[in-house]
Design an enzyme around this catalytic site. Structure first.
Site, PDB file in Angstrom:
ATOM      1  N   HIS A  87       8.924  19.645  11.323  1.00  8.45           N
ATOM      2  CA  HIS A  87       7.736  18.727  10.698  1.00  8.45           C
ATOM      3  C   HIS A  87       6.755  20.361  10.956  1.00  8.45           C
ATOM      4  O   HIS A  87       5.007  20.070  10.434  1.00  8.45           O
ATOM      5  CB  HIS A  87       7.828  18.021  11.912  1.00  8.45           C
ATOM      6  CG  HIS A  87       6.147  17.599  11.422  1.00  8.45           C
ATOM      7  ND1 HIS A  87       6.271  15.773  10.353  1.00  8.45           N
ATOM      8  CD2 HIS A  87       5.584  17.098  12.106  1.00  8.45           C
ATOM      9  CE1 HIS A  87       4.845  15.586  10.357  1.00  8.45           C
ATOM     10  NE2 HIS A  87       4.340  16.240  11.760  1.00  8.45           N
ATOM     11  N   GLU A  88       6.163  20.563  12.114  1.00  7.63           N
ATOM     12  CA  GLU A  88       5.171  21.780  12.526  1.00  7.63           C
ATOM     13  C   GLU A  88       5.011  22.533  11.609  1.00  7.63           C
ATOM     14  O   GLU A  88       4.203  23.120  10.694  1.00  7.63           O
ATOM     15  CB  GLU A  88       5.425  21.863  13.739  1.00  7.63           C
ATOM     16  CG  GLU A  88       4.869  20.911  15.024  1.00  7.63           C
ATOM     17  CD  GLU A  88       3.839  19.625  14.194  1.00  7.63           C
ATOM     18  OE1 GLU A  88       2.638  20.411  14.218  1.00  7.63           O
ATOM     19  OE2 GLU A  88       3.717  19.053  15.278  1.00  7.63           O
ATOM     20  N   HIS A 146       3.449  22.105   8.212  1.00  8.12           N
ATOM     21  CA  HIS A 146       2.122  21.672   8.094  1.00  8.12           C
ATOM     22  C   HIS A 146       1.804  22.875   8.111  1.00  8.12           C
ATOM     23  O   HIS A 146       0.590  23.377   6.894  1.00  8.12           O
ATOM     24  CB  HIS A 146       1.168  21.283   9.902  1.00  8.12           C
ATOM     25  CG  HIS A 146       1.241  19.864   9.201  1.00  8.12           C
ATOM     26  ND1 HIS A 146       1.142  18.744   8.867  1.00  8.12           N
ATOM     27  CD2 HIS A 146       1.918  18.637  10.289  1.00  8.12           C
ATOM     28  CE1 HIS A 146       0.990  17.570   9.648  1.00  8.12           C
ATOM     29  NE2 HIS A 146       2.004  17.563  10.384  1.00  8.12           N
ATOM     30  N   GLU A 184       1.199  14.607   6.748  1.00  7.64           N
ATOM     31  CA  GLU A 184       1.862  13.986   7.228  1.00  7.64           C
ATOM     32  C   GLU A 184       3.113  13.686   6.641  1.00  7.64           C
ATOM     33  O   GLU A 184       4.547  14.390   7.307  1.00  7.64           O
ATOM     34  CB  GLU A 184       1.803  12.568   8.182  1.00  7.64           C
ATOM     35  CG  GLU A 184       0.731  13.242   9.915  1.00  7.64           C
ATOM     36  CD  GLU A 184       1.381  14.394  10.927  1.00  7.64           C
ATOM     37  OE1 GLU A 184       2.527  13.798  10.983  1.00  7.64           O
ATOM     38  OE2 GLU A 184       0.589  15.562  10.235  1.00  7.64           O
ATOM     39  N   ASP A 186       6.603  16.087   6.762  1.00  6.88           N
ATOM     40  CA  ASP A 186       7.960  15.025   7.118  1.00  6.88           C
ATOM     41  C   ASP A 186       8.893  15.399   6.463  1.00  6.88           C
ATOM     42  O   ASP A 186      10.807  16.036   6.176  1.00  6.88           O
ATOM     43  CB  ASP A 186       8.180  13.813   6.837  1.00  6.88           C
ATOM     44  CG  ASP A 186       7.576  13.481   8.094  1.00  6.88           C
ATOM     45  OD1 ASP A 186       7.607  13.977   9.126  1.00  6.88           O
ATOM     46  OD2 ASP A 186       7.462  12.308   8.321  1.00  6.88           O
TER      47      ASP A 186
HETATM   48 ZN   LIG Z   1       1.870  16.355  11.797  1.00  6.32          ZN
END
Ligand SMILES: [Zn+2]
Length: 410
Positions: free
Chosen positions: A276-277, A280, A354, A358
């Site tokens: 997930h990071e 980003h 987000e 995801d």
């Molecule tokens: Zn996040």
């Protein structure tokens, strides 16, 4: 416009903002006892659910209390001409505009810190303690306060001094120099925050060799992500709550995992959080956030430059000598409705990001371990599973757990 009119506009802004917060809190509180959505029934067992409700209610009462205390204090300060008295006090020592501003803000910050410290002390050592989150010792609490104070004096004081100096030499055009300064400072901080600031408060150690590191490396290689900096931070020094975050860019990019996260989650769940990071980063959210905040700062400084020379800002606060620091206070309040709106937009964008992060984790790794990790993290921080949608819209930087799970299962 009359200065008194402006004074009452400032008061109205403060009161309206207070009422808005109060309405949203009340709406949110009404849903504390809602039935948990079917998909989330496995987050808490009966006992933990009771505990989470208790936690929500305790926090809500506490924030009601602090909000009321803070608004009474703020309004009293306005009505007793507090800014005028502090300005006179500062001017009794010096005529230098930079020093006057430093003493002025120093006194206000110190005063507000003294008045709010009992609240943060109570929050840490009574509320968080009662619910088993607090790991901070009293010594850590005070040392943190001291270090934080020094940091604000050094960085805040330094930046403020430079901006007033720009104002002295460039007049209304100060905003361009100030903007350049803030932009360079933000870029620098984004790059080196983890190296320069975090070590003042926490210990960071490179992730040890082992099952987790191998799994992370395998994933990073698969998505073509060079990751030389994975650090574990001793979050457990202060709280049992877990977290992970991405910082820096280019050669300085690093992922920081809280030791509490490593304790709470299985290996594939941690890789999912990390994916997930990475999402980003790959989706350029880090760069976007940095540049949009720099642009926004430029806009704010530009608008400030249009107002800063008008004496009505000082007169509204009953201060006779026109000065940058008094203008800044009045402008700050006048500008707050606009910053509410930009904040709202930033939160909205953040929630979209987000979902994207995801989705990235789902596409490049798997949805299931991310879902179970999100559930565990919610459980361990006694999260509110049934927030009101208006509250989410205004304040949440992340979609709710249910929304994220629905998206991941799509
Ligand atoms: Zn996040």
């Amino acid at each position: 416009m009359q200065p008194t009119t402006l004074f009452y506009i400032l008061i109205a802004i403060i009161i309206i903002n207070f009422i808005k917060d109060k309405i949203l809190d009340t709406l949110n509180t009404k849903h504390f006892d809602d039935k948990i959505p079917d998909k989330l029934t496995d987050v808490y067992d009966e006992k933990e659910y009771k505990k989470s409700q208790n936690y929500k209610k305790t926090n809500s009462k506490f924030s009601d209390l602090t909000a009321i205390f803070s608004i009474i204090l703020t309004l009293s300060f306005f009505f007793i001409d507090g800014f005028k008295h502090v300005d006179i006090f500062a001017r009794s020592y010096t005529d230098n505009p930079i020093l006057v501003a430093l003493i002025f803000f120093g006194v206000i910050m110190l005063g507000s810190d003294i008045l709010t410290t009992p609240f943060s002390y109570y929050k840490t050592f009574v509320i968080e303690e009662k619910f088993g989150f607090n790991k901070s010792t009293k010594k850590t609490f005070w040392v943190d306060k001291l270090k934080g104070g020094f940091m604000s004096i050094l960085l805040g004081g330094g930046i403020l001094s430079l901006i007033i100096w720009f104002y002295q030499i460039a007049g209304e055009n100060f905003w361009m120099y100030a903007w350049a300064l803030v932009a360079v400072f933000s870029l620098f901080m984004n790059m080196f925050y983890a190296k320069l600031i975090v070590p003042l408060f926490n210990k960071q150690t490179p992730l040890e060799d082992g099952e987790l590191k191998t799994a992370i490396e395998k994933y990073a290689e698969k998505v073509g992500f060079t990751l030389n900096n994975i650090y574990v931070i001793d979050g457990s020094k202060r709280s049992t709550k877990a977290n992970a975050y991405f910082s820096g860019f280019g050669s300085q990019k690093r992922i920081t995992l809280f030791d509490t996260l490593i304790n709470d989650l299985e290996t594939n769940e941690i890789v999912a959080v990390l994916a997930h990071e990475v999402g980003h980063y790959k989706r350029k959210h880090i760069i976007f956030n940095l540049f949009s905040s720099i642009l926004l700062t430029g806009l704010t400084l530009f608008i400030l430059s249009l107002f800063i020379n008008s004496s009505i800002l000082s007169e509204a606060l009953n201060v006779s000598i026109l000065s940058f620091h008094i203008g800044l206070i009045a402008f700050g309040i006048l500008y707050s409705p606009i910053s509410e709106i930009t904040g709202l937009i930033m939160n909205y964008v953040s929630r979209v990001f987000e979902y994207q992060a995801d989705n990235y984790a789902k596409e490049t790794f798997a949805a299931k371990p991310l879902i179970t990790s999100l559930k565990k993290l919610s459980k361990n921080s006694l999260s509110n599973l049934t927030p009101h949608s208006a509250y989410v819209f205004m304040y949440y930087s992340h979609p709710t757990l249910l929304e994220r799970i629905n998206n991941l299962e799509k």
